[in-house]
Design a protein around this motif. Sequence first.
Motif, short mmCIF file in Angstrom:
data_model
loop_
_atom_site.label_atom_id
_atom_site.label_comp_id
_atom_site.label_asym_id
_atom_site.label_seq_id
_atom_site.Cartn_x
_atom_site.Cartn_y
_atom_site.Cartn_z
N ASP A 68 -24.61 -12.62 -58.69
CA ASP A 68 -23.54 -11.71 -59.08
C ASP A 68 -24.03 -10.27 -59.16
OD1 ASP A 68 -21.68 -13.74 -59.24
OD2 ASP A 68 -21.88 -14.01 -61.40
N ILE A 69 -25.22 -10.08 -59.72
CA ILE A 69 -25.78 -8.73 -59.83
C ILE A 69 -26.11 -8.17 -58.45
CG2 ILE A 69 -27.71 -7.38 -60.75
CD1 ILE A 69 -27.83 -9.51 -63.04
N ALA A 70 -26.68 -9.02 -57.59
CA ALA A 70 -27.03 -8.59 -56.23
C ALA A 70 -25.78 -8.21 -55.44
CB ALA A 70 -27.79 -9.69 -55.52
N ALA A 71 -24.68 -8.93 -55.65
CA ALA A 71 -23.44 -8.62 -54.93
C ALA A 71 -22.94 -7.23 -55.29
CB ALA A 71 -22.37 -9.67 -55.27
N PHE A 72 -23.11 -6.84 -56.54
CA PHE A 72 -22.69 -5.50 -56.97
C PHE A 72 -23.62 -4.42 -56.43
CE2 PHE A 72 -23.11 -2.08 -60.18
CZ PHE A 72 -21.85 -1.53 -60.07
N ILE A 73 -24.93 -4.61 -56.61
CA ILE A 73 -25.89 -3.62 -56.17
C ILE A 73 -25.85 -3.45 -54.65
CG2 ILE A 73 -28.38 -3.15 -55.98
CD1 ILE A 73 -28.71 -4.31 -58.75
N GLY A 74 -25.59 -4.54 -53.95
CA GLY A 74 -25.63 -4.52 -52.49
C GLY A 74 -24.34 -4.09 -51.82
N SER A 75 -23.33 -3.78 -52.58
CA SER A 75 -22.05 -3.38 -51.99
C SER A 75 -21.91 -1.86 -52.01
CB SER A 75 -20.88 -4.01 -52.76
OG SER A 75 -19.65 -3.52 -52.26
N PRO A 76 -21.74 -1.22 -50.84
CA PRO A 76 -21.54 0.24 -50.82
C PRO A 76 -20.29 0.66 -51.58
CG PRO A 76 -22.05 -0.61 -48.62
CD PRO A 76 -21.78 -1.79 -49.49
N THR A 77 -19.26 -0.17 -51.56
CA THR A 77 -18.00 0.12 -52.26
C THR A 77 -17.55 -1.12 -53.01
OG1 THR A 77 -16.77 -0.46 -50.25
CG2 THR A 77 -17.27 1.88 -50.60
N PRO A 78 -18.22 -1.44 -54.13
CA PRO A 78 -17.89 -2.68 -54.86
C PRO A 78 -16.48 -2.62 -55.45
CG PRO A 78 -19.39 -1.33 -56.14
CD PRO A 78 -19.30 -0.69 -54.79
N THR A 79 -15.80 -3.74 -55.39
CA THR A 79 -14.49 -3.83 -56.02
C THR A 79 -14.68 -3.94 -57.53
OG1 THR A 79 -14.44 -6.24 -55.92
CG2 THR A 79 -13.60 -5.04 -53.99
N LEU A 80 -13.61 -3.72 -58.25
CA LEU A 80 -13.66 -3.85 -59.70
C LEU A 80 -14.01 -5.28 -60.10
CD1 LEU A 80 -13.33 -2.47 -62.41
CD2 LEU A 80 -10.88 -2.96 -62.31
N GLU A 81 -13.52 -6.25 -59.34
CA GLU A 81 -13.83 -7.65 -59.62
C GLU A 81 -15.33 -7.92 -59.49
OE1 GLU A 81 -12.90 -12.15 -57.89
OE2 GLU A 81 -11.91 -10.40 -57.01
N ILE A 82 -15.96 -7.40 -58.42
CA ILE A 82 -17.40 -7.58 -58.22
C ILE A 82 -18.17 -6.92 -59.36
CG2 ILE A 82 -19.35 -6.89 -56.76
CD1 ILE A 82 -17.54 -7.28 -54.33
N ALA A 83 -17.75 -5.73 -59.74
CA ALA A 83 -18.43 -5.00 -60.81
C ALA A 83 -18.30 -5.73 -62.14
CB ALA A 83 -17.85 -3.59 -60.92
#
Length: 358
Positions: free
Chosen positions: A109-124
């Motif tokens: 979950d943390i990697a998905a946020f850090i690795g997204s150039p434009t993370p969605t609010l759900e990912i964050a």
Amino acid sequence: MTELREFKRIFSRSLLFVDAPQHTRLRQVMNAGFKPAALQELAPQIQTIVTRLLDDVLAKAAVGTGQFAEFAQFDFMRDFARPLPALVIAGMLGIAAEDRSEFVAWSDDIAAFIGSPTPTLEIARRAQVSLIAMNEYFRQLLPLRRAALGDDLMSQLIRAEAGGGIITTKELLAQCCTLLFAGHETTRNLLGNGMLALLQHPQQWQALQAEPSLLPSALKELLRFDSPVQYTGRRLKVDVEMHGQIMKKGDLVIPLIGAANRDPAKFSDPDRLDIRRNEGAHLSFGYGPHVCIGATLTYLEAEIAMRSVMQRLPQLGLVGDTQSWGENAVYRSLNRLPLQFARPSPAAHVQTAEVHYA
């Protein structure tokens, strides 16, 4: 965003995101657990974990569908590359291995946020929930660990906290979270990317099998060839002019690690995999004060793992073109890597070798 303030608060204390003098102080406390001598003492534990994981792969192959077939199949990521680093880090911190599945889920979950150039609010939000859960896990563990200190890394951090307050309790918790997250991502991706690259280049794989002493050189080349971390971010502390462009103090710059590792000005024929390459250092672990503190551990884990895989899974090969990649822009990561291997004879046995990384 105020909604994510707890996520920022925890990670703002991490070794990854602070500069001197805080970074120097925290790194000095943590260095003891990553010295070559300390890691060599860890090697037998790593070998035990690797052996157990491969035992499970072989046991499932023995009773699986098509048990009389010449070859058996397994998912290298699910059955080996993903669990191994989580179990090793758990051992280093002196925490329960049975909580591994939670560690991996939180890290993802943390990697998905850090690795997204434009993370969605759900990912964050999901990343914050997982980081808070990870932090809370260690916070609840602290009283028990303070009452029964050992030789593990968490005990070393607790001693630093108690010995004159070298680090605070909140800093201690942040470093535990960092180790659990960062130590898991890099190692599993090196194992997955590296195994895929070798099997896609059969001559290199065969050369390594014929000459296992090439493993240290091969691991460095695999890190260069397909870096587990593709880019990072830094804030400039001074104005910089580069290639005619002016960058101001405070600007965010994105160093492209994957591109630098294939720079033709640094490496000859950079798109070619060559496990005998000797052309200087790659940048997969960073550079300077923030160079990855766990680099030596990653090399140690990967050498033990790769050596054992070569010994125990003969005629290892890809199952067609069935691997699948994650969509994370920062972490070059496989979701699945189906492999096949020849079923070993009952007389097959494990061989081990001492490994040394300075």
